[in-house]
Design a protein around this motif. Sequence first.
Motif, PDB file in Angstrom:
ATOM      1  N   THR A  10     -28.626 -25.177  14.663  1.00 37.00           N
ATOM      2  CA  THR A  10     -27.610 -25.572  13.697  1.00 37.00           C
ATOM      3  C   THR A  10     -26.256 -25.121  14.206  1.00 37.00           C
ATOM      4  OG1 THR A  10     -27.875 -23.534  12.437  1.00 37.00           O
ATOM      5  CG2 THR A  10     -29.183 -25.435  11.733  1.00 37.00           C
ATOM      6  N   THR A  11     -25.272 -25.891  13.870  1.00 38.09           N
ATOM      7  CA  THR A  11     -23.913 -25.518  14.194  1.00 38.09           C
ATOM      8  C   THR A  11     -23.091 -25.670  12.925  1.00 38.09           C
ATOM      9  OG1 THR A  11     -22.081 -25.808  15.751  1.00 38.09           O
ATOM     10  CG2 THR A  11     -23.193 -27.798  15.021  1.00 38.09           C
ATOM     11  N   THR A  12     -22.165 -24.781  12.746  1.00 42.62           N
ATOM     12  CA  THR A  12     -21.323 -24.822  11.561  1.00 42.62           C
ATOM     13  C   THR A  12     -19.877 -25.086  11.961  1.00 42.62           C
ATOM     14  OG1 THR A  12     -21.038 -22.430  11.606  1.00 42.62           O
ATOM     15  CG2 THR A  12     -22.791 -23.277  10.202  1.00 42.62           C
ATOM     16  N   ILE A  13     -19.143 -25.624  11.015  1.00 42.85           N
ATOM     17  CA  ILE A  13     -17.720 -25.889  11.227  1.00 42.85           C
ATOM     18  C   ILE A  13     -16.969 -24.587  10.989  1.00 42.85           C
ATOM     19  CG2 ILE A  13     -15.706 -27.182  10.444  1.00 42.85           C
ATOM     20  CD1 ILE A  13     -17.705 -29.378   9.499  1.00 42.85           C
ATOM     21  N   GLU A  14     -16.307 -24.082  12.015  1.00 42.48           N
ATOM     22  CA  GLU A  14     -15.570 -22.830  11.888  1.00 42.48           C
ATOM     23  C   GLU A  14     -14.114 -23.043  11.497  1.00 42.48           C
ATOM     24  OE1 GLU A  14     -16.120 -20.545  15.467  1.00 42.48           O
ATOM     25  OE2 GLU A  14     -18.097 -19.870  14.777  1.00 42.48           O
ATOM     26  N   LYS A  15     -13.555 -24.183  11.910  1.00 44.77           N
ATOM     27  CA  LYS A  15     -12.145 -24.436  11.651  1.00 44.77           C
ATOM     28  C   LYS A  15     -11.883 -25.928  11.818  1.00 44.77           C
ATOM     29  CE  LYS A  15      -7.708 -22.531  13.122  1.00 44.77           C
ATOM     30  NZ  LYS A  15      -7.034 -21.651  14.083  1.00 44.77           N
ATOM     31  N   ILE A  16     -10.940 -26.463  11.019  1.00 45.84           N
ATOM     32  CA  ILE A  16     -10.516 -27.848  11.175  1.00 45.84           C
ATOM     33  C   ILE A  16      -8.999 -27.838  11.310  1.00 45.84           C
ATOM     34  CG2 ILE A  16     -10.467 -30.167  10.196  1.00 45.84           C
ATOM     35  CD1 ILE A  16     -12.960 -29.397   8.559  1.00 45.84           C
ATOM     36  N   GLU A  17      -8.526 -28.402  12.408  1.00 38.84           N
ATOM     37  CA  GLU A  17      -7.087 -28.411  12.691  1.00 38.84           C
ATOM     38  C   GLU A  17      -6.599 -29.850  12.803  1.00 38.84           C
ATOM     39  OE1 GLU A  17      -6.996 -24.479  15.623  1.00 38.84           O
ATOM     40  OE2 GLU A  17      -6.945 -26.483  16.518  1.00 38.84           O
ATOM     41  N   ASP A  34     -20.863 -23.759  17.874  1.00 39.93           N
ATOM     42  CA  ASP A  34     -21.284 -24.079  19.235  1.00 39.93           C
ATOM     43  C   ASP A  34     -20.164 -24.910  19.861  1.00 39.93           C
ATOM     44  OD1 ASP A  34     -22.291 -25.124  21.587  1.00 39.93           O
ATOM     45  OD2 ASP A  34     -24.126 -25.922  20.682  1.00 39.93           O
ATOM     46  N   PRO A  35     -19.375 -24.331  20.781  1.00 37.05           N
ATOM     47  CA  PRO A  35     -18.220 -25.044  21.347  1.00 37.05           C
ATOM     48  C   PRO A  35     -18.565 -26.384  21.995  1.00 37.05           C
ATOM     49  CG  PRO A  35     -18.209 -22.744  22.027  1.00 37.05           C
ATOM     50  CD  PRO A  35     -19.514 -22.996  21.324  1.00 37.05           C
ATOM     51  N   ASP A  36     -19.793 -26.570  22.446  1.00 32.98           N
ATOM     52  CA  ASP A  36     -20.194 -27.849  23.032  1.00 32.98           C
ATOM     53  C   ASP A  36     -20.250 -28.961  21.991  1.00 32.98           C
ATOM     54  OD1 ASP A  36     -20.416 -26.786  25.571  1.00 32.98           O
ATOM     55  OD2 ASP A  36     -22.550 -26.321  25.334  1.00 32.98           O
ATOM     56  N   MET A  37     -20.222 -28.594  20.708  1.00 34.71           N
ATOM     57  CA  MET A  37     -20.315 -29.580  19.630  1.00 34.71           C
ATOM     58  C   MET A  37     -18.967 -29.857  18.973  1.00 34.71           C
ATOM     59  SD  MET A  37     -23.453 -30.514  19.591  1.00 34.71           S
ATOM     60  CE  MET A  37     -23.577 -31.358  18.034  1.00 34.71           C
ATOM     61  N   ASN A  38     -17.881 -29.291  19.505  1.00 30.68           N
ATOM     62  CA  ASN A  38     -16.558 -29.557  18.939  1.00 30.68           C
ATOM     63  C   ASN A  38     -16.314 -31.058  18.867  1.00 30.68           C
ATOM     64  OD1 ASN A  38     -16.059 -26.837  18.746  1.00 30.68           O
ATOM     65  ND2 ASN A  38     -14.663 -26.754  20.483  1.00 30.68           N
ATOM     66  N   ILE A  39     -15.557 -31.480  17.852  1.00 29.78           N
ATOM     67  CA  ILE A  39     -15.228 -32.896  17.671  1.00 29.78           C
ATOM     68  C   ILE A  39     -13.719 -33.045  17.683  1.00 29.78           C
ATOM     69  CG2 ILE A  39     -15.298 -34.871  16.092  1.00 29.78           C
ATOM     70  CD1 ILE A  39     -17.915 -33.659  14.963  1.00 29.78           C
ATOM     71  N   ILE A  40     -13.241 -33.987  18.481  1.00 27.59           N
ATOM     72  CA  ILE A  40     -11.826 -34.367  18.469  1.00 27.59           C
ATOM     73  C   ILE A  40     -11.777 -35.844  18.135  1.00 27.59           C
ATOM     74  CG2 ILE A  40      -9.707 -34.623  19.818  1.00 27.59           C
ATOM     75  CD1 ILE A  40     -10.725 -32.271  21.562  1.00 27.59           C
ATOM     76  N   ILE A 119     -14.182 -37.730  20.609  1.00 28.71           N
ATOM     77  CA  ILE A 119     -14.817 -36.925  21.651  1.00 28.71           C
ATOM     78  C   ILE A 119     -15.744 -35.932  20.968  1.00 28.71           C
ATOM     79  CG2 ILE A 119     -14.431 -35.349  23.587  1.00 28.71           C
ATOM     80  CD1 ILE A 119     -11.484 -36.524  23.594  1.00 28.71           C
ATOM     81  N   SER A 120     -17.018 -35.938  21.355  1.00 26.43           N
ATOM     82  CA  SER A 120     -17.993 -35.021  20.771  1.00 26.43           C
ATOM     83  C   SER A 120     -19.183 -34.882  21.707  1.00 26.43           C
ATOM     84  CB  SER A 120     -18.472 -35.555  19.422  1.00 26.43           C
ATOM     85  OG  SER A 120     -19.486 -34.739  18.907  1.00 26.43           O
TER      86      SER A 120
END
Length: 129
Positions: A10-17, A34-40, A119-120
């Motif tokens: 599981t990965t959680t959303i830590e911050k939304i910018e 999990d930084p590999d799951m970041n979404i832009i 990008i994800s």
Amino acid sequence: MKKIQYFRMTTTIEKIETFDEPNVWMGYKLIMSDPDMNIIARISNRSDCCEEWGMHTENNLDDFVGAEYHCMDVSDIIFDKDDREMSSIHVSISTDCGEIVLIFYNKHNGYYPHDVSIISDNNVKNISI
């Protein structure tokens, strides 16, 4: 027989910018545990003429910090039935706290499209609206 257990990471959303790089991109960045799951998700923000473009969401993004990320879906291009010059893309992000919908739009006469890039997970989807 040996029992095999499968664990779903599981990965959680830590911050939304939100970000705005003038004449380059504007958009949202979801920073995950999990930084590999970041979404832009972003739209080009250079002006060519008199087009109107941008991004918005009706969600309060702070409500989703700490939420468990499930999946993401990117819509096909949506053309406004009342305004033929308006097109948009919806990025829907499913979490255990509900759905985040990020909307990118462009209103133009057909000559001034804007690029949307999602990008994800090391994947890139580019769409021109």
